[in-house]
Design a protein around this motif. Sequence first.
Motif: not given
Length: 406
Positions: A300-308, A340-350
């Motif tokens: 989740l965090l790796a994906l959020a970093h990449a998308r941000a 911040a995590l929600r803003s990247t869309g990472a939770p939805a992608q997970v």
Amino acid sequence: MHAKSVARHLTTAPRQHTAHIAPPPTAAAVDADVTGAVTGQLAAFCAESVAYSRSLDPVFATDVAERLSAFTLGGGSRIRPRLLWWALRACGGADAHVSGALRIAAALELIQSCALVHDDVMDQSVVRRGRPSFHAQIALEFPATGPGPAHGPGPSPFAQSVAVLAGDLALSWADDLVAGVDLDPRVRTEILRIWRAMRTEMVAGQYLDLHGQATSSRSAAQAIRTVCLKTARYTVEQPLALGAALTGADDSTTRALAAAGRCAGIAFQLRDDLLGVFGDPGATGKPSGDDIRSGKATYLLALAHARARATGATDVVDLLQDCRGSGPLSGPALASVREALRSTGAPAQVERRIERLARASERHLAAARLHGRAAQHLTELLRHVASPPGQDARTPEPAARYGAAR
């Protein structure tokens, strides 16, 4: 006591009084209550092991062995034993397999106790299953050994050391159970092969988890590799393999079960990562935000970093970096991380990846060509393990749990 008598006392293990041991239940009886049957096996073995510990030293027995027994018997979903049992039954397991299956299933719970006790020490988690973690129990029992000027905040070296010993003891007990199973030589060889592999995979996965924290890894691929070794194979795939191996299942069936278990296990951990940030502590049994506080290198965090980074959201990158591994995290700070995590869309992608893994798990299980009531139980159990939030009526919808992705 004479020195030779002491030596004999310490090196003679307790004997089984087979005349008083009840015969194993029938397979149908275990079907009706797998958790109860496994817990009964665990309780009997732990009682015997605690009695032997008491013969060695009452202080050790009270402080470590009894506490470990209570920790093992006092919680957990028994998911690994249930996966083993229903894989065995779906592959044709019958009354003749019950005794061995229950012992190995109980051993899985003990190796899980080892993993949890050690994991809580490494993460300095003070809560497990809604109660004090093992090392936190020791710290409460022996407050005089608590933090002081010599070693600052956090669990005392004494409490951590006792927990390490307890985890080692749990692993020893697990190995004792497996070693004592009476099996056909060919089946025994395969069971031991799986057991050895599972123990090493679990340690390798835990090391990769620590390595990711220490290096502040942002690799999504490495995060998935860690998940596969630490959780997917150990929690789902290998228990299924053990159940199949006990029946001598053919290679095709075993491969299909392994693939189904791996997909379900990865999905399971990805959802656990989401719960670690967005979950309700009352439901998860541990504080929300622990993964952020400890700096875990989750997918989740790796994906959020990449998308941000890809969108140039440097404020999000900086916030996630500053909060990661920062120790104490206030309520407002955790709320900022969640936003911040929600803003990247990472939770939805997970969530979408969890859904794909759940469907893949079902396809692989169908390829095993298992039939009957036991196969249906196994299908439902794997679906429960891998299902995304919202498919299970006992969990809230994704939007309620994680917030709508932006």
